[in-house]
Scaffold this motif. Structure first.
Motif, PDB file in Angstrom:
ATOM      1  N   GLU A   1       0.843  -1.206   0.000  1.00 49.37           N
ATOM      2  CA  GLU A   1       0.000   0.000   0.000  1.00 49.37           C
ATOM      3  C   GLU A   1       0.868   1.241   0.000  1.00 49.37           C
ATOM      4  OE1 GLU A   1      -3.064   0.378   2.928  1.00 49.37           O
ATOM      5  OE2 GLU A   1      -3.292  -1.784   3.079  1.00 49.37           O
ATOM      6  N   ASN A   2       0.389   2.283  -0.654  1.00 53.33           N
ATOM      7  CA  ASN A   2       1.145   3.533  -0.692  1.00 53.33           C
ATOM      8  C   ASN A   2       1.424   4.047   0.713  1.00 53.33           C
ATOM      9  OD1 ASN A   2      -0.314   3.109  -3.138  1.00 53.33           O
ATOM     10  ND2 ASN A   2       0.355   5.128  -3.784  1.00 53.33           N
ATOM     11  N   ASP A   3       2.607   4.672   0.845  1.00 51.18           N
ATOM     12  CA  ASP A   3       3.019   5.175   2.158  1.00 51.18           C
ATOM     13  C   ASP A   3       2.610   6.636   2.380  1.00 51.18           C
ATOM     14  OD1 ASP A   3       5.003   5.191  -0.051  1.00 51.18           O
ATOM     15  OD2 ASP A   3       6.086   6.555   1.272  1.00 51.18           O
TER      16      ASP A   3
ATOM     17  N   LEU B   1      10.647 -13.647  -4.447  1.00 48.75           N
ATOM     18  CA  LEU B   1      10.273 -12.742  -3.359  1.00 48.75           C
ATOM     19  C   LEU B   1       9.843 -11.417  -3.964  1.00 48.75           C
ATOM     20  CD1 LEU B   1      13.212 -13.257  -0.822  1.00 48.75           C
ATOM     21  CD2 LEU B   1      10.917 -14.297  -0.764  1.00 48.75           C
ATOM     22  N   ARG B   2       8.835 -10.845  -3.362  1.00 47.69           N
ATOM     23  CA  ARG B   2       8.397  -9.500  -3.791  1.00 47.69           C
ATOM     24  C   ARG B   2       8.791  -8.492  -2.722  1.00 47.69           C
ATOM     25  NH1 ARG B   2       2.242  -7.734  -3.493  1.00 47.69           N
ATOM     26  NH2 ARG B   2       3.018  -6.896  -1.528  1.00 47.69           N
ATOM     27  N   PHE B   3       9.598  -7.522  -3.145  1.00 46.90           N
ATOM     28  CA  PHE B   3       9.955  -6.403  -2.264  1.00 46.90           C
ATOM     29  C   PHE B   3       9.126  -5.197  -2.718  1.00 46.90           C
ATOM     30  CE2 PHE B   3      14.035  -7.608  -0.141  1.00 46.90           C
ATOM     31  CZ  PHE B   3      14.288  -8.809  -0.787  1.00 46.90           C
ATOM     32  N   SER B   4       8.374  -4.603  -1.817  1.00 52.80           N
ATOM     33  CA  SER B   4       7.632  -3.393  -2.169  1.00 52.80           C
ATOM     34  C   SER B   4       8.409  -2.184  -1.672  1.00 52.80           C
ATOM     35  CB  SER B   4       6.254  -3.419  -1.514  1.00 52.80           C
ATOM     36  OG  SER B   4       5.594  -2.206  -1.795  1.00 52.80           O
ATOM     37  N   VAL B   5       8.421  -1.106  -2.489  1.00 52.01           N
ATOM     38  CA  VAL B   5       9.145   0.098  -2.036  1.00 52.01           C
ATOM     39  C   VAL B   5       8.185   1.130  -1.440  1.00 52.01           C
ATOM     40  CG1 VAL B   5      11.178  -0.197  -3.475  1.00 52.01           C
ATOM     41  CG2 VAL B   5       9.198   1.045  -4.398  1.00 52.01           C
TER      42      VAL B   5
ATOM     43  N   SER C   1      -5.887   4.256  -6.687  1.00 49.82           N
ATOM     44  CA  SER C   1      -5.212   3.910  -5.442  1.00 49.82           C
ATOM     45  C   SER C   1      -3.710   4.156  -5.500  1.00 49.82           C
ATOM     46  CB  SER C   1      -5.433   2.435  -5.120  1.00 49.82           C
ATOM     47  OG  SER C   1      -6.788   2.179  -4.888  1.00 49.82           O
ATOM     48  N   LYS C   2      -3.078   3.652  -6.558  1.00 47.92           N
ATOM     49  CA  LYS C   2      -1.620   3.547  -6.554  1.00 47.92           C
ATOM     50  C   LYS C   2      -0.948   4.841  -6.998  1.00 47.92           C
ATOM     51  CE  LYS C   2      -2.635  -0.908  -6.237  1.00 47.92           C
ATOM     52  NZ  LYS C   2      -2.308  -1.859  -5.212  1.00 47.92           N
ATOM     53  N   SER C   3      -1.327   5.358  -8.178  1.00 47.67           N
ATOM     54  CA  SER C   3      -0.568   6.496  -8.692  1.00 47.67           C
ATOM     55  C   SER C   3      -1.046   7.834  -8.149  1.00 47.67           C
ATOM     56  CB  SER C   3      -0.546   6.510 -10.217  1.00 47.67           C
ATOM     57  OG  SER C   3      -1.561   5.763 -10.756  1.00 47.67           O
ATOM     58  N   PHE C   4      -2.179   7.860  -7.468  1.00 40.31           N
ATOM     59  CA  PHE C   4      -2.658   9.114  -6.866  1.00 40.31           C
ATOM     60  C   PHE C   4      -2.614   9.054  -5.331  1.00 40.31           C
ATOM     61  CE2 PHE C   4      -4.657   8.787 -11.032  1.00 40.31           C
ATOM     62  CZ  PHE C   4      -4.530  10.065 -11.550  1.00 40.31           C
TER      63      PHE C   4
ATOM     64  N   THR D   1       5.131  -0.801 -11.747  1.00 38.21           N
ATOM     65  CA  THR D   1       4.593  -1.109 -10.404  1.00 38.21           C
ATOM     66  C   THR D   1       5.538  -0.598  -9.311  1.00 38.21           C
ATOM     67  OG1 THR D   1       5.543  -3.290  -9.835  1.00 38.21           O
ATOM     68  CG2 THR D   1       3.588  -3.289 -11.266  1.00 38.21           C
ATOM     69  N   TYR D   2       5.146  -0.756  -8.057  1.00 41.75           N
ATOM     70  CA  TYR D   2       6.106  -0.426  -6.998  1.00 41.75           C
ATOM     71  C   TYR D   2       6.681  -1.681  -6.350  1.00 41.75           C
ATOM     72  CZ  TYR D   2       1.583   0.441  -4.386  1.00 41.75           C
ATOM     73  OH  TYR D   2       0.323   0.415  -3.873  1.00 41.75           O
ATOM     74  N   PHE D   3       6.710  -2.771  -7.129  1.00 43.29           N
ATOM     75  CA  PHE D   3       7.232  -4.036  -6.630  1.00 43.29           C
ATOM     76  C   PHE D   3       8.491  -4.464  -7.378  1.00 43.29           C
ATOM     77  CE2 PHE D   3       2.481  -4.804  -6.168  1.00 43.29           C
ATOM     78  CZ  PHE D   3       2.461  -4.431  -4.838  1.00 43.29           C
ATOM     79  N   LEU D   4       9.401  -5.064  -6.628  1.00 41.56           N
ATOM     80  CA  LEU D   4      10.549  -5.721  -7.237  1.00 41.56           C
ATOM     81  C   LEU D   4      10.367  -7.214  -6.993  1.00 41.56           C
ATOM     82  CD1 LEU D   4      13.347  -5.722  -8.505  1.00 41.56           C
ATOM     83  CD2 LEU D   4      14.308  -5.376  -6.257  1.00 41.56           C
ATOM     84  N   TYR D   5      10.328  -7.997  -8.072  1.00 41.55           N
ATOM     85  CA  TYR D   5      10.048  -9.431  -8.012  1.00 41.55           C
ATOM     86  C   TYR D   5      11.336 -10.131  -8.419  1.00 41.55           C
ATOM     87  CZ  TYR D   5       7.288 -13.633  -9.443  1.00 41.55           C
ATOM     88  OH  TYR D   5       6.744 -14.884  -9.601  1.00 41.55           O
TER      89      TYR D   5
END
Ligand SMILES: Cc1ncc(COP(=O)(O)O)c(C=O)c1O
Length: 410
Positions: free
Chosen positions: A54-56, A378-382, A250-253, A333-337
């Motif tokens: 989720e966005n921070d 593994l998924r790393f979210s930033v 949700s994500k980009s705004f 996306t904001y994920f690193l897979y």
């Protein structure tokens, strides 16, 4: 204690008579428990939380200010039904400006109370018992779950490094295709971070026409595209003939809790979605729709979000590579897979990504999300919390020093 009389009444789709009796713990619950354990056992060790999807940030000020005004307007108080015209017009302006897609706001756009809801409702428009939904895995499972609720089945299209994280459409068996009605895609892809190129979408249009399928393209992360300009399925010739695209604010705004997005594309499919939706909800609060217009009309918001997550992903890729991970900068996306370690030096061997993820969190307070659907990743979210770039750098430095000590092996 004996079961209540209604234990035998639960529908098969949620487990039938066995509903609520299972002991299986789902992935995200396991992660939550491991996080709690790590915090309790090592309060001195900062939790490096790459597990949050989720966005921070809060929604931008311009949006919150608009909301503060709209909430006091009496004309916003009632049922919104299938949505206000002004929101659809703002979406049409956005789609034209950002994605070069021309849409008729009256017939080709409809809001949703978050894209999850749209993905949940769309199978109701097409799936009868026995029908098949084709879906990529790993992925966001909602459209598949609801296809099953209607008596359909899901045929999985695995996304792997070998196929470049694009589904191999020509490998779907003929008997499956004969029963298939829906093809659900998601690009930029969550969780793999792959973006789609125009030629892939062109192939999808031809495939959908040849096999008479409807395409649902989940574009929740579309404005978080880094390796190419954001690409809408509807910008490809024929896209609008075969499907709809689902967008999320949700994500980009940074509007994740506001629950607003839209379905757009083929007018008959949008109409079918409207008809089903009308039987589920009474529309998103009009004040939220109007605040969302302020977001859609401000091009700076999506640029800033994209810049932030791209910067954070680049830093993370550099750190992980220095620690032995074989990762690439994701396309979106904001994920690193990235492939999960198979062991650590002088430590345990991992049979699955889940085992590696559990080790990282319980042993080192590094939280990730494991995926074992098509290889161990593994998924790393930033979307971690860091007040500014210095805080980001400090978090990256801490991540690097912990991972170097662990010495992951691949
Ligand atoms: C790929 C994908 N699609 C859709 C959604 C749903 O987003 P929302 O309902 O917030 O619009 C998510 C949320 O995590 C997602 O990752």
């Amino acid at each position: 204690m004996s079961d209540p009389y209604f234990q035998k009444l639960f529908a098969d789709r949620i487990g039938g008579t066995q509903y609520g009796k299972g002991t299986e713990i789902y992935k995200f619950e396991k992660i939550k428990r491991a996080k709690r354990k790590a915090l309790a056992e090592h309060p001195e060790r900062k939790l490096l939380d790459f597990g949050i999807g989720e966005n921070d940030e809060m929604a931008p000020q311009v949006v919150r200010r608009a909301m503060a005004e709209e909430i006091n307007r009496p004309e916003n108080r009632g049922y919104a039904d299938n949505g206000i015209a002004e929101f659809k017009e703002a979406v049409a302006r956005f789609m034209q400006r950002e994605l070069n897609v021309t849409l008729d706001p009256a017939t080709e756009i409809n809001h949703c109370i978050g894209s999850k809801n749209a993905l949940a409702m769309l199978p109701a428009t097409l799936i009868n018992p026995g029908d098949v939904t084709l879906m990529t895995v790993p992925g966001y499972p909602v459209a598949g779950t609801h296809s099953r609720f209607y008596g359909g089945t899901v045929y999985q299209l695995p996304l792997s490094a070998q196929n470049g994280f694009l589904p191999e459409l020509d490998k779907v068996p003929r008997d499956v295709l004969a029963k298939a009605k829906l093809l659900v895609l998601c690009y930029p892809n969550s969780p793999t971070g792959k973006t789609a190129m125009r030629e892939f979408f062109e192939r999808v249009v031809a495939f959908a026409k040849e096999h008479e399928l409807v395409v649902i393209q989940d574009a929740a992360h579309i404005m978080l595209s880094y390796d190419r300009e954001p690409l809408s399925f509807l910008s490809v010739p024929g896209g609008k003939d075969v499907g709809v695209e689902i967008h999320s604010m949700s994500k980009s705004f940074h509007m994740i809790g506001w629950r607003i997005g839209w379905v757009c594309g083929n007018p008959l499919l949008v109409q079918a979605y409207r008809d089903v939706k009308d039987n589920f909800d009474s529309g998103q609060f009009m004040a939220i729709q109007r605040a969302a217009i302020a977001a859609l009309d401000d091009p700076a918001i999506v640029r800033a979000t994209r810049e932030k997550y791209e910067r954070r992903l680049r830093k993370l890729v550099d750190v992980l590579r220095r620690c032995g991970f074989q990762c690439e900068m994701p396309g979106g996306t904001y994920f690193l897979y990235t492939p999960a370690p198979r062991a650590v030096a002088d430590g345990p061997v991992f049979d699955t990504a889940e085992a590696a993820s559990q080790y990282l969190i319980t042993g080192h307070s590094i939280c990730t999300v494991p995926w074992d659907d098509a290889g161990a990743f593994l998924r790393f979210s930033v979307t971690y919390e860091a007040a500014d770039e210095r805080a980001e750098d400090a978090l990256m430095a801490e991540t690097e020093s912990r991972l170097r000590l662990i010495e992951p092996l691949f």
